[in-house]
Write a protein that holds these residues in place. Structure first.
Motif, PDB file in Angstrom:
ATOM      1  N   LEU A   1       0.828  -1.202   0.000  1.00 15.65           N
ATOM      2  CA  LEU A   1       0.000   0.000   0.000  1.00 15.65           C
ATOM      3  C   LEU A   1       0.865   1.256   0.000  1.00 15.65           C
ATOM      4  CD1 LEU A   1      -2.606  -1.009   2.759  1.00 15.65           C
ATOM      5  CD2 LEU A   1      -2.687  -1.488   0.302  1.00 15.65           C
ATOM      6  N   TYR A   2       0.635   2.091  -0.987  1.00 15.82           N
ATOM      7  CA  TYR A   2       1.219   3.430  -1.015  1.00 15.82           C
ATOM      8  C   TYR A   2       0.099   4.390  -0.617  1.00 15.82           C
ATOM      9  CZ  TYR A   2       5.253   1.524  -3.518  1.00 15.82           C
ATOM     10  OH  TYR A   2       6.376   0.815  -3.871  1.00 15.82           O
ATOM     11  N   ILE A   3       0.055   4.720   0.659  1.00 18.80           N
ATOM     12  CA  ILE A   3      -1.032   5.520   1.207  1.00 18.80           C
ATOM     13  C   ILE A   3      -0.789   6.998   0.920  1.00 18.80           C
ATOM     14  CG2 ILE A   3      -2.221   6.211   3.319  1.00 18.80           C
ATOM     15  CD1 ILE A   3      -2.793   3.338   2.607  1.00 18.80           C
ATOM     16  N   GLN A   4      -1.835   7.688   0.474  1.00 16.87           N
ATOM     17  CA  GLN A   4      -1.728   9.138   0.251  1.00 16.87           C
ATOM     18  C   GLN A   4      -1.209   9.789   1.528  1.00 16.87           C
ATOM     19  OE1 GLN A   4      -5.308  10.887  -1.314  1.00 16.87           O
ATOM     20  NE2 GLN A   4      -4.523  12.971  -1.211  1.00 16.87           N
ATOM     21  N   GLY A   5      -0.080  10.482   1.424  1.00 11.76           N
ATOM     22  CA  GLY A   5       0.655  10.925   2.599  1.00 11.76           C
ATOM     23  C   GLY A   5      -0.146  11.732   3.598  1.00 11.76           C
TER      24      GLY A   5
END
Length: 898
Positions: free
Chosen positions: A144-148
């Motif tokens: 998962l690349y979570i919106q920062g």
């Protein structure tokens, strides 16, 4: 867009044969009804193809109508308990808000973001509850690349799951004492939790694409089973303006990365205002991704719009939806239902008739697709199951959803971090939080009992998906033996008389040795950016092949040559083309594979050093945040070693950049034996010890004889400095010459000139890492400062220099600041002179460049003599004699100004 629509409308209005048009449309309706949209699409494409071949000018459009991609009747139904999920989301919204607001009431400078998670909450909830797998024995786990900026919501979920404590929540953005939570996703700061850093913006989608490709690479080479894993990357619509965000979408389609899903949270706003006030960001992005070959799914409208669209037999509503620009859509959600009735539906009388029986509150409850769990679930399911293409979900939301007048759909939403008591009360009431009025001022966190049905459900959903996310593996479970230094005998020994090689050639020999190693060979990942031949690495093409998921569908033009260009489905080289950012993202994926895949990989990314740190500096910081382990090889390094290329190709500063990154071990070796010692040490630290460091090693294409290693030099090489040769013991005058890279050889030649021409003995010191020497000195200096009553530590370089005689001259192929790092640690009272290559690069021979930048053997000699004169050990006239003897132009302009 509006002009095109008006043109189409005009054409429809002047249809010369409406009956024929109706018959065609009825036929298409019949196909859609009886054979489905795939058949209808095929027939339409055939007709368009025929018309174009017959000379018809049919304009191309990469966009579709401004409606949901998935027809209502084809939507998959969310199987979860939506009542429980809605309550859980409400509690998470509240706890995220409480965490940020409490932090900023205590310390107004901490900051934090509420509005991004507010718009993403439904999407994250659906993903965590139904789609995203944790690593298990049967599943490698989704990434998962979570919106920062949505991190507060992820913390709020982890708090309900019992993974974070209330003390941690109270220490949001207070990390110094070790009890806090990082502002954004930071694996460095929360090594068990976050998988990837996604701020700075634009890095997330770019890294996700190469991560997805790397999973395919591992599977194709039989190193790990990754075919059931997905990469999910969340980013904002404003973030898509970053060049990195869209820069690699062509690769994703070309390599058929159907394990990749990018979700663009289209809340229509960035920090200062609308993303596209005068147009439509969703349509723009659809064109970009569809044109690149992606599967595009738009989720624009919530279920309340379905009935209205079904009534829209004349297409008026769809036309108004298309013609309305994002600035207007933002305004609608910042106002109320009456405003929407007047300004949206009021654009056409028939639309007003359509909503005549709806109250203003009914109109206000017409949600956007990103806030409806069924619409999101249906889109996620299609993305999960789609084959042959990467998928992008363009999901329309409201920034600050649920924040009311304090931030919902307002230009100030992104910066809102302080809510007044009334705004908190409104949020409590909107999401039905059971918090009494007398407790509201405290903004308490809300966490029901563990046996509450919603909490039981929360844990059951994650148990069904293998465990909790995000989670990060700190060390690989597997272990790999590392070869000893003697394995690299072919570069440790002196070159035969008459033979010369470069450190680049030495590196190629080292990597060739590693590729033959039975334990490590398959784990080596050579990464190149269209410079293999520059670095003499083209021999690897045939030996191990270049990875391409399609193999090689053509016969290479150089097939008759030994080192022909060979692509292979199981190739080992990652050839990124002219693409430093892509090379770095591939390196990051390989350098963190120990964590993401439980597979230790050994990436060697080789690039022009000038285009390394300078071009992808932000990515290097991200790699350090991710605790990357691997080798960055800066080829043709130094400002004077790459003769003929000129200003923008000559590197005098990459080591300055490398010095700023704490986990980077930077080296500028001169000799092949130094290269071998450094790389073997890197293997030991990063593979055997699994330390979170990475190595930056500069290598040169200048050929010269290699002296070979001498016993006992290994320690000094790794520490960053050692005595290479000693001057005559009989001389009355003495100097110390320090050098690294190719310029160390100028110091060696200067030592000969000093001895032969002036009777001055010179000890020569090789400094493979002035940065590590400086770090050691700084560490000792700090320890001495905070421990004044204890025995004071002596910096390593001080211990080397304190028993020597004479002034010290350090010369490098880099800016003076590189060698200036160690000035503070020179023994007291000793002269320390630095020569470097400050200024712009030039095209010329190496000899002329070193003369121009004043770092050649003659300038080193003059610098040493001038230092002796300054100390009163020789007359200044000797310096003037040397200047005349070596033809140095005293009136030559300073190269910094040229």
């Amino acid at each position: 867009m509006s002009a095109q629509l008006n043109q189409v409308t005009t054409q429809i209005g002047t249809d010369p044969d409406m009956q024929e048009t109706k018959e065609w449309l009825d036929a298409l309706e019949a196909v859609l009804e009886n054979e489905g949209p795939e058949r209808a699409h095929y027939l339409m494409e055939r007709m368009v193809d025929l018309a174009r071949r017959r000379g018809a000018q049919i304009p191309f459009s990469s966009t579709t109508a401004y409606v949901n991609t998935i027809p209502t009747k084809q939507e998959a139904h969310c199987p979860g308990n939506l009542e429980y999920e809605e309550r859980l989301r409400s509690w998470m919204r509240w706890n995220a808000m409480a965490m940020v607001v409490k932090a900023n009431r205590a310390d107004g400078d901490l900051g934090g973001h509420l509005s991004s998670f507010a718009s993403l909450a439904n999407m994250l909830g659906i993903g965590f509850n139904h789609f995203w797998h944790a690593p298990t024995a049967d599943h490698g786990g989704d990434l998962l690349y979570i919106q920062g900026h949505s991190s507060p919501g992820v913390y709020a979920r982890a708090f309900l799951e019992g993974r974070l404590t209330e003390e941690q929540m109270l220490n949001f953005r207070k990390e110094v004492d070790g009890k806090g939570l990082s502002s954004y996703p930071h694996p460095k700061l929360m090594p068990d939790f976050w998988q990837f850093p996604t701020v700075s913006m634009g890095l997330g989608p770019h890294m996700a694409i190469y991560q997805a490709r790397f999973l395919k690479y591992l599977h194709a080479r039989g190193i790990a089973k990754t075919d059931n894993r997905k990469i999910w990357a969340f980013c904002g619509d404003g973030e898509m303006d970053e060049p990195e965000s869209l820069g690699a979408i062509g690769l994703a389609a070309r390599d058929m990365l159907d394990n990749l899903v990018i979700v663009v949270n289209c809340n229509l706003q960035r920090l200062d205002g609308p993303v596209r006030g005068n147009t439509k960001i969703i349509q723009e992005l659809e064109g970009e991704f569809r044109g690149a070959g992606w599967n595009v799914v738009k989720v624009i409208w919530g279920p309340g719009w379905d009935a209205l669209l079904a009534q829209d037999k004349e297409g008026i509503l769809q036309r108004v939806m298309m013609e309305t620009v994002d600035g207007e859509y933002q305004n609608y959600k910042a106002k109320d239902g009456a405003y929407v009735r007047k300004h949206f539906f009021g654009k056409h009388p028939k639309l007003l008739e359509m909503v005549a029986n709806m109250t203003d509150d009914d109109i206000w409850r017409l949600t956007r697709g990103g806030h409806d769990p069924h619409k999101i679930y249906a889109a996620f399911k299609i993305a999960q199951e789609h084959k042959g293409q990467p998928t992008v979900l363009l999901v329309k939301t409201i920034k600050g959803y649920g924040m009311g007048k304090s931030g919902e759909a307002r230009n100030t939403a992104h910066q809102t971090k302080k809510l007044d008591d009334e705004a908190i009360r409104e949020m409590r009431d909107r999401f039905s939080l059971p918090i009494p009025d007398d407790k509201l001022a405290d903004i308490p966190f809300f966490k029901p009992a563990d046996d509450a049905p919603e909490m039981v459900y929360l844990h059951e959903r994650r148990k069904a998906l293998g465990g909790y996310l995000p989670q990060r593996r700190q060390k690989a479970e597997e272990t790999l033996p590392v070869p000893g230094l003697d394995a690299f005998k072919n570069v440790l020994e002196a070159t035969p008389e008459g033979r010369e090689i470069s450190t680049t050639q030495a590196f190629v020999r080292v990597i060739s040795t590693l590729l033959k190693d039975p334990n490590l060979g398959q784990r080596v990942v050579p990464i190149l950016v269209d410079e293999s031949r520059t670095f003499g690495m083209e021999g690897l093409f045939r030996q191990i092949g270049i990875y391409n998921p399609k193999g090689q569908l053509y016969e290479p033009v150089d097939k008759d040559q030994v080192m022909y260009y060979r692509e292979d489905k199981a190739g080992q080289i990652l050839q990124e083309g002219i693409n430093e950012a892509g090379g770095m993202s591939s390196w990051i994926a390989a350098a963190t594979s120990y964590s993401t895949n439980d597979r230790i990989m050994i990436p060697f990314y080789t690039f022009y050093s000038m285009f390394g740190f300078q071009r992808i500096g932000d990515q290097v910081w991200a790699s350090a945040d991710m605790r990357a382990r691997g080798f960055l090889m800066g080829g043709t390094a130094g400002r004077t070693t790459l003769n003929g290329e000129g200003l923008q190709h000559e590197d005098g500063h990459s080591h300055i950049f490398a010095a700023t990154i704490p986990t980077c071990m930077p080296y500028d070796p001169t000799f092949s034996h130094e290269v071998a010692v450094i790389i073997q040490d890197g293997l030991r630290r990063m593979i055997a010890n699994q330390e979170d460091v990475f190595y930056y090693i500069t290598i040169m294409n200048e050929n010269y004889a290699q002296p070979g290693i001498k016993p006992g030099q290994e320690e000094g090489i790794l520490k960053g400095m050692y005595k290479l040769q000693e001057g005559s013991a009989d001389a009355k005058l003495r100097v110390q010459l320090i050098g690294c890279g190719t310029i160390l050889r100028e110091s060696i030649f200067a030592a000969e000139l000093l001895q032969n021409d002036w009777g001055v003995a010179a000890d020569v010191w090789s400094a493979p890492s002035l940065t590590l020497v400086a770090r050691d000195g700084q560490d000792a200096e700090r320890w001495n400062m905070v421990n004044p009553s204890k025995e004071q530590r002596v910096p390593y370089v001080t211990s080397l220099m304190q028993d020597t005689d004479g002034p010290i001259v350090a010369t490098t192929d880099y800016m003076r600041a590189f060698a200036e790092q160690i000035r503070a640690f020179m023994p007291k009272g000793r002269t320390y002179k630095v020569l470097g290559t400050d200024g712009f690069g030039r095209s010329d021979s190496r000899a002329k460049l070193r003369e121009f930048f004043e770092v050649n053997r003659y300038y080193v000699t003059v610098a040493a003599l001038k230092s002796l004169a300054d100390e009163g050990k020789i007359d200044v006239s000797v310096v003037e004699q040397a200047i005349a003897k070596y033809g140095i132009d005293a009136n030559k302009p300073n190269p910094v100004t040229q």
